[in-house]
Write an enzyme that holds these catalytic residues in place. Structure first.
Site, short mmCIF file in Angstrom:
data_model
loop_
_atom_site.label_atom_id
_atom_site.label_comp_id
_atom_site.label_asym_id
_atom_site.label_seq_id
_atom_site.Cartn_x
_atom_site.Cartn_y
_atom_site.Cartn_z
N HIS A 226 38.94 9.26 -11.55
CA HIS A 226 40.17 8.58 -11.97
C HIS A 226 41.31 9.59 -11.73
O HIS A 226 41.09 10.80 -11.81
CB HIS A 226 40.03 8.26 -13.46
N ASP B 18 34.88 13.89 -17.74
CA ASP B 18 35.66 12.70 -18.09
C ASP B 18 34.67 11.63 -18.52
O ASP B 18 34.00 11.02 -17.68
CB ASP B 18 36.46 12.28 -16.85
N GLN C 41 34.52 6.33 -19.40
CA GLN C 41 33.70 5.13 -19.15
C GLN C 41 32.27 5.30 -19.65
O GLN C 41 31.49 4.35 -19.63
CB GLN C 41 33.67 4.81 -17.64
N LYS D 158 38.91 2.07 -25.23
CA LYS D 158 37.87 1.48 -24.38
C LYS D 158 36.59 1.23 -25.17
O LYS D 158 35.59 0.78 -24.62
CB LYS D 158 37.57 2.41 -23.20
N CYS E 78 43.53 3.04 -10.56
CA CYS E 78 43.91 4.46 -10.76
C CYS E 78 42.88 5.40 -10.15
O CYS E 78 42.61 6.49 -10.70
CB CYS E 78 44.13 4.78 -12.23
N1 PMP Z 1 39.05 8.34 -16.73
C1 PMP Z 1 38.43 7.17 -16.50
C2 PMP Z 1 37.10 7.20 -15.80
C3 PMP Z 1 39.02 5.98 -16.91
O1 PMP Z 1 38.40 4.82 -16.66
C4 PMP Z 1 40.27 6.01 -17.57
C5 PMP Z 1 40.93 4.73 -18.01
N2 PMP Z 1 41.10 3.80 -16.99
C6 PMP Z 1 40.85 7.26 -17.80
C7 PMP Z 1 40.22 8.39 -17.38
C8 PMP Z 1 42.17 7.37 -18.51
O2 PMP Z 1 42.06 6.94 -19.80
P1 PMP Z 1 43.36 6.70 -20.71
O3 PMP Z 1 44.24 5.77 -19.91
O4 PMP Z 1 42.82 6.07 -21.94
O5 PMP Z 1 43.99 8.02 -20.94
#
Ligand code: PMP
Length: 401
Positions: free
Chosen positions: A117, A194, A197, A220, A357
């Site tokens: 991401h 990270d 997910q 999430k 993203c």
């Molecule tokens: N890493 C991953 C794998 C994600 O799916 C997301 C959320 N789409 C994020 C980071 C960022 O999370 P947040 O927007 O809650 O900061």
């Protein structure tokens, strides 16, 4: 076994929107009533700051906030002084990257992957530009996976940092992280995981993984938005310079110098996300009550059923048939994903369209954008059928000429 009817009673949105087919949990899950109630209780009954006041309300708010830290620490098998409350995964990952700015020098190597991401790439890209460190990418397999073999190709004696996703938000692949962490540690590199997910779908044990830092978000996993977690091994957190300076993180302040508290307060400058932390703890209790085994079995069954139905449709390209969690990424031939998503919304089907993203993943797949559906415990097989019938309707509408 998950009883979806009973589960839906825990999610107040279904009272308002009984026909909702929500298939975008990877972006943000729906919110559970116990979380909303706990957040509400904090504002209704307390609403005061933590750690500062010498009065009953402040003691109670502090107790709930610190109990939330205990709940999080037990949830991922960490110590309480290893849990920092942040605004979310993005903030957690940026904090660590910024904290490593002074520890990296020219030609040091930072490993990321093409599956990240943006929040796990961009902070390191900027730190690499500022320090002269080199950003290296783990090549993906044909299927789009990170493997230990591919990781070993970029790991060198110069590797100082490995920033890597536990579960891809686009492909739903689980990274073989334990072996990667062990290999990185042999080179004395730190690993920042990270887990945004991962935590909504699987038990995460930071001790068993021996991971150095880990990040996830409340929103999430049925919890509030605006709260997240940064886990860091206590000795590492205490070695890092704080990233923000302000209230409650300093020990002693003089005109020309100051000393700082140990973790976690060292990294929680200013008034923290009190209601968020309390709500997150309620979300964790909810997940623990259901259990990851049932969450896994239910969401995988929905994914397998949908995959089968998607394959029966004509003109569908699926990008991750072997996804390890409940995420399916696909496109409908000759129709733009945004058109499909807009059309599905007419049937109250919520899906995600775009690059999620993770533009490097789209580039890897050779497309600008994809559709993504992701299931959670409140979804049932009828949701899958509604998705399929509305996809058919979209094909009929757009491809009629
Ligand atoms: N890493 C991953 C794998 C994600 O799916 C997301 C959320 N789409 C994020 C980071 C960022 O999370 P947040 O927007 O809650 O900061």
């Amino acid at each position: 076994m998950i009883d979806v009817k009973a589960i839906r009673k825990d999610f107040p949105i279904y009272d308002r929107e009984p026909k909702l087919t929500y298939l975008d949990s990877a972006a943000s899950s729906l919110k559970v009533k116990s979380v909303i109630d706990h957040v509400d209780h904090y504002y209704q009954a307390l609403g005061v700051n933590v750690h500062r006041g010498a009065y009953d309300l402040a003691y109670e708010a502090t107790r709930l906030y610190e109990e939330a830290r205990t709940t999080v620490s037990k949830f991922i098998n960490a110590q309480e002084n290893e849990i920092v409350f942040t605004r979310g995964t993005t903030t957690s990952l940026n904090m660590i990257a910024n904290a490593y700015r002074d520890l990296l020098k020219k030609d040091d190597e930072i490993i990321v992957t093409e599956l990240e991401h943006h929040s796990s790439i961009l902070p390191w890209m900027v730190i690499a530009q500022k320090t002269g460190a080199v950003l290296k990418y783990v090549p993906l397999t044909k299927e789009g996976r990170i493997t230990v073999k591919e990781f070993e190709k970029v790991l060198t004696d110069k590797t100082k940092v490995v920033a890597i996703t536990y579960v891809s938000n686009v492909m739903g692949y689980v990274t073989p992280i334990k072996e990667i962490i062990d290999l990185a540690h042999k080179k004395s590199a730190v690993v920042i995981l990270d887990a945004a997910q991962a935590v909504p779908h699987m038990a995460v044990d930071v001790k068993a993984l021996d991971v150095d830092y880990l990040a996830f978000s409340g929103h999430k996993m049925f919890g509030p938005s605006g709260v997240g977690v940064l886990f860091g091994k206590n000795e590492l957190l205490n070695m890092l310079q704080p990233v923000e300076y302000g209230g409650e993180m300093a020990d002693e302040v003089f005109k020309d110098h100051a000393t700082f508290k140990d973790a976690p307060l060292r990294f929680e400058a200013g008034t923290p996300v009190i209601s968020g932390a309390i709500g997150l703890a309620a979300a964790i209790r909810y997940i623990e009550n259901i259990g990851y085994d049932d969450i896994h079995d239910h969401t995988i069954a929905l994914k397998e059923y949908t995959l089968k139905k998607l394959k029966e449709l004509k003109g569908i390209t699926i990008y991750n048939e072997t996804s390890d969690i409940s995420t399916i990424t696909f496109n409908v031939d000759d129709i733009h994903p945004h058109d499909i998503a807009t059309m599905l919304d007419q049937y109250q089907v919520s899906v995600r369209a775009g690059h999620h993203c993770a533009q490097l993943v789209s580039r890897f797949l050779g497309v600008n954008s994809t559709l993504r559906v992701s299931f959670h415990i409140y979804n049932d097989f009828n949701d899958c059928d509604v998705l399929i019938s509305s996809l058919k309707a979209a094909q009929d509408f757009f491809l009629a000429f």
